[in-house]
Design an enzyme around this catalytic site. Sequence first.
Site, PDB file in Angstrom:
ATOM      1  N   GLY A 120       0.826  -1.204   0.000  1.00 26.40           N
ATOM      2  CA  GLY A 120       0.000   0.000   0.000  1.00 26.40           C
ATOM      3  C   GLY A 120       0.860   1.253   0.000  1.00 26.40           C
ATOM      4  N   GLY A 198      -7.784  -9.155  -5.424  1.00 24.90           N
ATOM      5  CA  GLY A 198      -6.527  -9.196  -6.156  1.00 24.90           C
ATOM      6  C   GLY A 198      -5.663 -10.339  -5.664  1.00 24.90           C
ATOM      7  N   ARG A 282      -7.043  -1.703   4.898  1.00 27.71           N
ATOM      8  CA  ARG A 282      -6.672  -0.477   5.591  1.00 27.71           C
ATOM      9  C   ARG A 282      -7.771  -0.132   6.584  1.00 27.71           C
ATOM     10  NH1 ARG A 282      -2.139  -1.230   4.381  1.00 27.71           N
ATOM     11  NH2 ARG A 282      -0.664   0.166   3.309  1.00 27.71           N
ATOM     12  N   HIS A 330      -1.197  -4.523  12.962  1.00 28.70           N
ATOM     13  CA  HIS A 330      -0.761  -4.392  11.565  1.00 28.70           C
ATOM     14  C   HIS A 330       0.537  -5.169  11.325  1.00 28.70           C
ATOM     15  CE1 HIS A 330      -1.009  -1.540   7.840  1.00 28.70           C
ATOM     16  NE2 HIS A 330      -0.715  -2.783   7.499  1.00 28.70           N
ATOM     17  N   SER A 333       2.516  -8.535   7.094  1.00 26.52           N
ATOM     18  CA  SER A 333       3.706  -8.948   6.343  1.00 26.52           C
ATOM     19  C   SER A 333       4.888  -9.231   7.250  1.00 26.52           C
ATOM     20  CB  SER A 333       4.092  -7.854   5.334  1.00 26.52           C
ATOM     21  OG  SER A 333       4.462  -6.657   6.005  1.00 26.52           O
TER      22      SER A 333
END
Length: 364
Positions: A120, A198, A282, A330, A333
């Site tokens: 992002g 996606g 988000r 968050h 990743s």
Amino acid sequence: MLNRFIGLSTNIVGRSSRSGILPVASFLKAGNQNQNKTMSTGKAFKVLVTHPEVPQEGIDLLKQNCEIIQVQSLPINRAELLEKIRGVDGILWGGHEALNAEALDAAGPQLKSISTMSAGIDYVDVPEVKKRKIPLGHTPTVLNTAVADLAVGLLIAASRRFHEGRKKIDNDQWENYHLNWLLGQDIRDSTVGFYGFGGIGQAIAKRLSGFDIDRVLYTTRRRVAKEIEEEFNAKKVDFDTLLAQSDFIVIASPLTKDTQGVFNATAFNKMKETAVLVNIGRGKIVNQDDLYEALKSNRIFSAGLDVTDPEPLSPKDKLLTLDNVVVLPHIGSATKRTRAEMATIAAHNVLRGLVGEPMLSPAY
């Protein structure tokens, strides 16, 4: 996934530049003699790394032939960043601080290349970067696996009441003499809806197929390829249908002016009372006050969130008082391998931008 990106790199490694620009191979092949002759100073470009914890894999790739300047403060001190950015040729933007006209002006007109280390880029003033004709890269795709794994974890944790169960243990409230104690929602035979479908959404759907779900619904601007729909038994539907028919809804969309706040009281009132919401997109895509009310009143069953509004979330936020929400800071990743791959792709992006080659992963 990283090998696929690096494989693309080999297609142009060793290729000479017709315009006399230093080829990318000069950066990727240490010890090249022609490279040493070309670089009279030994370091062709000056690159700023804006975070002290960017993985060494990316740093090592850059430092072969670039002078590295690195921001050392943590949390990032904006003044330090703006001081060290002056006169650099490239930037590996390692955090989520605002990348805007202020930073670009401080860098100067010689700036040739920027890459974020994220998928992002809502913290980037993209029109401003584009206006200055500076190549901009980012690092999607390489984080799909880690984020998808975490999303499935959140979905299970929220649907099977992990947080509430842990609180029962902490408060010595075992009630397993009840047959209906802490009953959750089944994943098998369920309809899973995706707001955004996606690469990350599809990676989540692939994992959930092992849980014997019934079907996938998705809401996107454009229909995905027919082959993808067949693989996941997926159907494109409008937003209202997604809300009404999904047992689980996964938000895997970027934040835009069109997606901001779209999950609000109106949306929650159209969802099943047994529905579970998962957000790995988000935080601002969800109206958090409305989500709080929907969870508190049991209008929806539960939620699993890796993103919030704001971030960081205050420890006193009312959302954290609820039993039926699982909140993570968050970390989608946040695996060692993924972060190393993100740093490597970002470094490749910067190097390619510096020598006028197409980036591995351009943002536009």
